[in-house]
Design an enzyme around this catalytic site. Structure first.
Site, PDB file in Angstrom:
ATOM      1  N   SER A 167       0.857  -1.180   0.000  1.00 18.89           N
ATOM      2  CA  SER A 167       0.000   0.000   0.000  1.00 18.89           C
ATOM      3  C   SER A 167       0.890   1.225   0.000  1.00 18.89           C
ATOM      4  O   SER A 167       2.088   1.145   0.329  1.00 18.89           O
ATOM      5  CB  SER A 167      -0.874  -0.005   1.263  1.00 18.89           C
ATOM      6  OG  SER A 167      -1.500   1.240   1.474  1.00 18.89           O
ATOM      7  N   TYR A 208      -2.283  -1.528  10.368  1.00 18.31           N
ATOM      8  CA  TYR A 208      -2.244  -1.599   8.907  1.00 18.31           C
ATOM      9  C   TYR A 208      -0.917  -1.066   8.374  1.00 18.31           C
ATOM     10  O   TYR A 208      -0.280  -1.692   7.520  1.00 18.31           O
ATOM     11  CB  TYR A 208      -3.407  -0.783   8.339  1.00 18.31           C
ATOM     12  CG  TYR A 208      -3.595  -0.912   6.845  1.00 18.31           C
ATOM     13  CD1 TYR A 208      -4.296  -1.986   6.305  1.00 18.31           C
ATOM     14  CD2 TYR A 208      -3.094   0.060   5.979  1.00 18.31           C
ATOM     15  CE1 TYR A 208      -4.482  -2.098   4.931  1.00 18.31           C
ATOM     16  CE2 TYR A 208      -3.279  -0.046   4.606  1.00 18.31           C
ATOM     17  CZ  TYR A 208      -3.975  -1.124   4.093  1.00 18.31           C
ATOM     18  OH  TYR A 208      -4.153  -1.228   2.740  1.00 18.31           O
TER      19      TYR A 208
END
Length: 276
Positions: A158, A171
């Site tokens: 990401s 995350y």
């Protein structure tokens, strides 16, 4: 008059870039994972899908991918937080499709909370699914790839694997960890013809993002266009969502012969977000 029928004969069909390859794509029953699985199948790879969802819809997707692309497509609903289920899924792929040539580690979940109130069980779940599952998948297919002298591992990280945002501790930690794992695997597989790379998307247009837009518009009492530009895409200079097709195209390129010398890379697909 020239006979052009040869162009449509099966024997004259152009060989696809991933013809004969076997791929596992985790978290591939929707969103980015499905976009990648679809592109790999279009390029000739047999694919094992994985993920949760309605059983009839998953079977429809599996059948569609197989029929449209003339490839074998299987499905396994393994829970990616379970090493035991992961091992069974890899065995299933080997039995149903053959030795795994391509692994795409895409499965992921999210939880948003300040560090001081971040529930420990949510931290454990995010790390297990977003990071540890990629390790368990890789360790189970890596030896075979090296023995055969060819393999492609693509980890979906990401933009948050390169930079951080508040309230996303688990995350961000997991996605940074994925990039570290990518580099280690790339170094270990380099001489054996096995590449490992990470794709780092910013915001990608998926049904989950659409729901997030609608929810934020309702909660903040602002138009959806303002949610898109001023909240979700505030950090993306191009002010547009990437598409699952774009992510799939990059994954397919990395898995084909053109990506043979690209390894250990973390490739942003974020409209310039991480260029700040």
């Amino acid at each position: 008059m020239y006979d052009t029928s040869f162009a449509t004969r099966p024997s004259a069909r152009r060989r696809r870039a991933l013809e004969g390859r076997v791929a596992i794509v985790t978290g591939s029953t929707s969103g980015i994972g499905l976009g990648i699985a679809r592109t790999l199948a279009e390029n000739g790879a047999a694919v094992l899908l994985n993920g949760f969802g309605d059983a009839e819809e998953i079977e429809r997707i599996r059948g569609e991918l197989s029929l449209q692309n003339d490839v074998d497509v299987a499905y396994d609903g393994a829970d990616m937080s379970s090493p035991e289920q992961i091992a069974r899924m890899v065995a299933h792929a080997n039995d149903a499709l053959g030795p795994v040539d391509i692994l795409v580690n895409n499965a992921g979940i999210q939880h948003v909370s300040p560090v001081e109130s971040f529930p420990p069980h949510k931290w454990d779940a995010v790390i297990a699914i977003n990071l540890s599952s990629a390790f368990h998948m890789t360790r189970l297919v890596f030896a075979g790839m090296k023995q055969r002298g060819w393999g492609r591992i693509v980890n979906v990280s990401s933009a948050h694997g390169l930079i951080a945002s508040p309230f996303k501790a688990a995350y961000v930690a997991a996605k940074h960890g994925i990039i570290g794992l990518t580099k280690c695997v790339a170094l270990e597989g380099a001489e054996a013809g096995v590449t490992c790379n990470a794709i780092c998307p910013g915001y990608v247009w998926t049904p989950l993002v659409e729901k997030q837009i609608e929810d934020q518009a309702k909660n903040h009492g602002i138009p959806r266009e303002e949610v898109i530009r001023q909240i979700l895409l505030a950090q993306q200079p191009n002010k547009r969502f990437a598409t699952v097709e774009e992510i799939g195209a990059l994954a397919a390129f990395l898995c084909a012969d053109g990506g043979a010398s690209i390894t250990g890379a973390a490739l942003p697909v974020d409209g310039g977000w991480t260029a700040h």
